[in-house]
Design a protein around this motif. Sequence first.
Motif, PDB file in Angstrom:
ATOM      1  N   ARG A  41       0.815  -1.218   0.000  1.00 27.80           N
ATOM      2  CA  ARG A  41       0.000   0.000   0.000  1.00 27.80           C
ATOM      3  C   ARG A  41       0.850   1.271   0.000  1.00 27.80           C
ATOM      4  NH1 ARG A  41      -2.118  -3.124   3.866  1.00 27.80           N
ATOM      5  NH2 ARG A  41      -1.446  -1.772   5.568  1.00 27.80           N
ATOM      6  N   GLU A  42       2.173   1.099   0.034  1.00 28.12           N
ATOM      7  CA  GLU A  42       3.052   2.256   0.068  1.00 28.12           C
ATOM      8  C   GLU A  42       2.992   3.019  -1.251  1.00 28.12           C
ATOM      9  OE1 GLU A  42       6.940   0.902   1.151  1.00 28.12           O
ATOM     10  OE2 GLU A  42       6.318   0.419   3.193  1.00 28.12           O
ATOM     11  N   THR A  43       3.401   4.274  -1.201  1.00 27.48           N
ATOM     12  CA  THR A  43       3.401   5.135  -2.381  1.00 27.48           C
ATOM     13  C   THR A  43       4.316   4.565  -3.451  1.00 27.48           C
ATOM     14  OG1 THR A  43       3.024   7.032  -0.959  1.00 27.48           O
ATOM     15  CG2 THR A  43       3.813   7.495  -3.173  1.00 27.48           C
ATOM     16  N   VAL A  44       3.831   4.584  -4.672  1.00 27.05           N
ATOM     17  CA  VAL A  44       4.608   4.088  -5.803  1.00 27.05           C
ATOM     18  C   VAL A  44       5.546   5.192  -6.265  1.00 27.05           C
ATOM     19  CG1 VAL A  44       4.474   3.240  -8.174  1.00 27.05           C
ATOM     20  CG2 VAL A  44       2.743   2.561  -6.507  1.00 27.05           C
ATOM     21  N   GLU A  45       6.831   4.837  -6.424  1.00 24.52           N
ATOM     22  CA  GLU A  45       7.812   5.816  -6.882  1.00 24.52           C
ATOM     23  C   GLU A  45       7.551   6.189  -8.329  1.00 24.52           C
ATOM     24  OE1 GLU A  45      12.050   5.585  -6.379  1.00 24.52           O
ATOM     25  OE2 GLU A  45      11.712   4.341  -4.599  1.00 24.52           O
ATOM     26  N   LEU A  46       7.782   7.458  -8.644  1.00 24.42           N
ATOM     27  CA  LEU A  46       7.563   7.949  -9.999  1.00 24.42           C
ATOM     28  C   LEU A  46       8.855   8.057 -10.789  1.00 24.42           C
ATOM     29  CD1 LEU A  46       4.937  10.730  -9.261  1.00 24.42           C
ATOM     30  CD2 LEU A  46       4.553   8.391 -10.027  1.00 24.42           C
ATOM     31  N   ASP A  47       9.945   7.526 -10.281  1.00 23.49           N
ATOM     32  CA  ASP A  47      11.240   7.584 -10.948  1.00 23.49           C
ATOM     33  C   ASP A  47      11.247   6.626 -12.135  1.00 23.49           C
ATOM     34  OD1 ASP A  47      13.848   7.700 -11.746  1.00 23.49           O
ATOM     35  OD2 ASP A  47      14.700   7.047  -9.826  1.00 23.49           O
ATOM     36  N   ASP A  75       1.300  -0.829 -13.539  1.00 19.50           N
ATOM     37  CA  ASP A  75       0.943  -2.074 -12.842  1.00 19.50           C
ATOM     38  C   ASP A  75       1.059  -1.895 -11.334  1.00 19.50           C
ATOM     39  OD1 ASP A  75       0.411  -3.426 -15.178  1.00 19.50           O
ATOM     40  OD2 ASP A  75       2.382  -4.403 -15.270  1.00 19.50           O
ATOM     41  N   ALA A  76       2.127  -1.224 -10.907  1.00 18.06           N
ATOM     42  CA  ALA A  76       2.336  -0.998  -9.477  1.00 18.06           C
ATOM     43  C   ALA A  76       1.232  -0.113  -8.906  1.00 18.06           C
ATOM     44  CB  ALA A  76       3.710  -0.375  -9.237  1.00 18.06           C
ATOM     45  N   LEU A  77       0.813   0.907  -9.659  1.00 23.99           N
ATOM     46  CA  LEU A  77      -0.272   1.779  -9.209  1.00 23.99           C
ATOM     47  C   LEU A  77      -1.584   1.008  -9.093  1.00 23.99           C
ATOM     48  CD1 LEU A  77       0.547   5.026 -11.215  1.00 23.99           C
ATOM     49  CD2 LEU A  77       0.611   4.747  -8.726  1.00 23.99           C
ATOM     50  N   ALA A  78      -1.839   0.127 -10.073  1.00 26.82           N
ATOM     51  CA  ALA A  78      -3.061  -0.689 -10.024  1.00 26.82           C
ATOM     52  C   ALA A  78      -3.017  -1.634  -8.823  1.00 26.82           C
ATOM     53  CB  ALA A  78      -3.230  -1.464 -11.324  1.00 26.82           C
ATOM     54  N   GLN A 134      -1.346  -1.177  -6.088  1.00 25.20           N
ATOM     55  CA  GLN A 134      -1.485  -0.348  -4.885  1.00 25.20           C
ATOM     56  C   GLN A 134      -2.956  -0.015  -4.643  1.00 25.20           C
ATOM     57  OE1 GLN A 134      -0.332   3.724  -5.261  1.00 25.20           O
ATOM     58  NE2 GLN A 134       0.205   3.903  -3.100  1.00 25.20           N
ATOM     59  N   ALA A 135      -3.687   0.318  -5.694  1.00 27.87           N
ATOM     60  CA  ALA A 135      -5.114   0.646  -5.559  1.00 27.87           C
ATOM     61  C   ALA A 135      -5.898  -0.567  -5.063  1.00 27.87           C
ATOM     62  CB  ALA A 135      -5.674   1.143  -6.882  1.00 27.87           C
ATOM     63  N   MET A 136      -5.598  -1.738  -5.613  1.00 21.79           N
ATOM     64  CA  MET A 136      -6.289  -2.954  -5.162  1.00 21.79           C
ATOM     65  C   MET A 136      -5.956  -3.248  -3.706  1.00 21.79           C
ATOM     66  SD  MET A 136      -6.284  -5.607  -8.378  1.00 21.79           S
ATOM     67  CE  MET A 136      -4.553  -5.451  -8.774  1.00 21.79           C
ATOM     68  N   SER A 137      -4.693  -3.076  -3.347  1.00 21.05           N
ATOM     69  CA  SER A 137      -4.282  -3.329  -1.972  1.00 21.05           C
ATOM     70  C   SER A 137      -4.960  -2.349  -1.014  1.00 21.05           C
ATOM     71  CB  SER A 137      -2.764  -3.218  -1.866  1.00 21.05           C
ATOM     72  OG  SER A 137      -2.338  -3.558  -0.576  1.00 21.05           O
ATOM     73  N   SER A 138      -5.115  -1.116  -1.441  1.00 20.31           N
ATOM     74  CA  SER A 138      -5.801  -0.123  -0.608  1.00 20.31           C
ATOM     75  C   SER A 138      -7.275  -0.476  -0.436  1.00 20.31           C
ATOM     76  CB  SER A 138      -5.651   1.266  -1.221  1.00 20.31           C
ATOM     77  OG  SER A 138      -4.304   1.684  -1.150  1.00 20.31           O
ATOM     78  N   ALA A 139      -7.897  -0.978  -1.499  1.00 19.54           N
ATOM     79  CA  ALA A 139      -9.305  -1.388  -1.410  1.00 19.54           C
ATOM     80  C   ALA A 139      -9.461  -2.567  -0.452  1.00 19.54           C
ATOM     81  CB  ALA A 139      -9.843  -1.747  -2.789  1.00 19.54           C
ATOM     82  N   VAL A 140      -8.534  -3.514  -0.521  1.00 20.00           N
ATOM     83  CA  VAL A 140      -8.561  -4.660   0.394  1.00 20.00           C
ATOM     84  C   VAL A 140      -8.360  -4.173   1.830  1.00 20.00           C
ATOM     85  CG1 VAL A 140      -7.326  -6.761   1.085  1.00 20.00           C
ATOM     86  CG2 VAL A 140      -7.867  -6.370  -1.318  1.00 20.00           C
ATOM     87  N   ALA A 141      -7.470  -3.217   2.010  1.00 17.87           N
ATOM     88  CA  ALA A 141      -7.220  -2.667   3.354  1.00 17.87           C
ATOM     89  C   ALA A 141      -8.486  -2.010   3.900  1.00 17.87           C
ATOM     90  CB  ALA A 141      -6.068  -1.670   3.310  1.00 17.87           C
ATOM     91  N   GLU A 142      -9.228  -1.325   3.052  1.00 20.90           N
ATOM     92  CA  GLU A 142     -10.476  -0.695   3.501  1.00 20.90           C
ATOM     93  C   GLU A 142     -11.501  -1.764   3.901  1.00 20.90           C
ATOM     94  OE1 GLU A 142     -13.140   1.798   4.896  1.00 20.90           O
ATOM     95  OE2 GLU A 142     -11.100   2.351   4.340  1.00 20.90           O
ATOM     96  N   ARG A 143     -11.578  -2.853   3.140  1.00 22.51           N
ATOM     97  CA  ARG A 143     -12.481  -3.957   3.518  1.00 22.51           C
ATOM     98  C   ARG A 143     -12.054  -4.559   4.852  1.00 22.51           C
ATOM     99  NH1 ARG A 143     -12.421  -4.829  -2.048  1.00 22.51           N
ATOM    100  NH2 ARG A 143     -10.919  -6.515  -1.952  1.00 22.51           N
ATOM    101  N   ARG A 144     -10.755  -4.651   5.074  1.00 23.86           N
ATOM    102  CA  ARG A 144     -10.266  -5.155   6.368  1.00 23.86           C
ATOM    103  C   ARG A 144     -10.677  -4.221   7.500  1.00 23.86           C
ATOM    104  NH1 ARG A 144      -4.806  -6.174   3.854  1.00 23.86           N
ATOM    105  NH2 ARG A 144      -4.892  -8.340   3.197  1.00 23.86           N
ATOM    106  N   ARG A 145     -10.539  -2.916   7.285  1.00 19.53           N
ATOM    107  CA  ARG A 145     -10.935  -1.956   8.323  1.00 19.53           C
ATOM    108  C   ARG A 145     -12.424  -2.071   8.629  1.00 19.53           C
ATOM    109  NH1 ARG A 145      -6.794   1.086   5.841  1.00 19.53           N
ATOM    110  NH2 ARG A 145      -8.176   1.990   4.294  1.00 19.53           N
ATOM    111  N   THR A 146     -13.234  -2.266   7.595  1.00 19.66           N
ATOM    112  CA  THR A 146     -14.666  -2.445   7.791  1.00 19.66           C
ATOM    113  C   THR A 146     -14.937  -3.712   8.592  1.00 19.66           C
ATOM    114  OG1 THR A 146     -15.175  -1.256   5.746  1.00 19.66           O
ATOM    115  CG2 THR A 146     -16.877  -2.741   6.592  1.00 19.66           C
TER     116      THR A 146
END
Length: 119
Positions: free
Chosen positions: A32-38, A49-52, A54-66
């Motif tokens: 879920r960490e920020t993807v480097e733009l270098d 791919d890394a951004l996608a 990261q987005a999926m991992s963030s969505a899973v993290a939100e489901r976990r929080r719920t």
Amino acid sequence: MSRKLDLARFEELLMRMKSEIEADHTASAESRETVELDQSRVGRLSRMDALAAQAMSSAVAERRRTALRRIEAALARIDEGEFGYCLHCGDPIDVRRLDLDPATPLCVTCSRDHDGSSR
């Protein structure tokens, strides 16, 4: 007709569920960490791919929080003596439903009504 729930068993199930979710959340923190733009280090497609991912991992993290909030609420209902009763109508929740999801706050009827009204 009175029923007696094994609250200790449900509390143990909920605590186990909570521990597993917290362990999964900790293990996936890196994704879920920020993807480097270098672009000199990572190509454009790899970065996309890394951004996608990261987005999926963030969505899973939100489901976990719920899920954790639902578990915490169920544990609070155990402490308050309200566990196993529907939050909407107050009727007892079927033990089989609680066995499938001890964090469920609604009986089957109210859950159907709630799901149907949101469509």
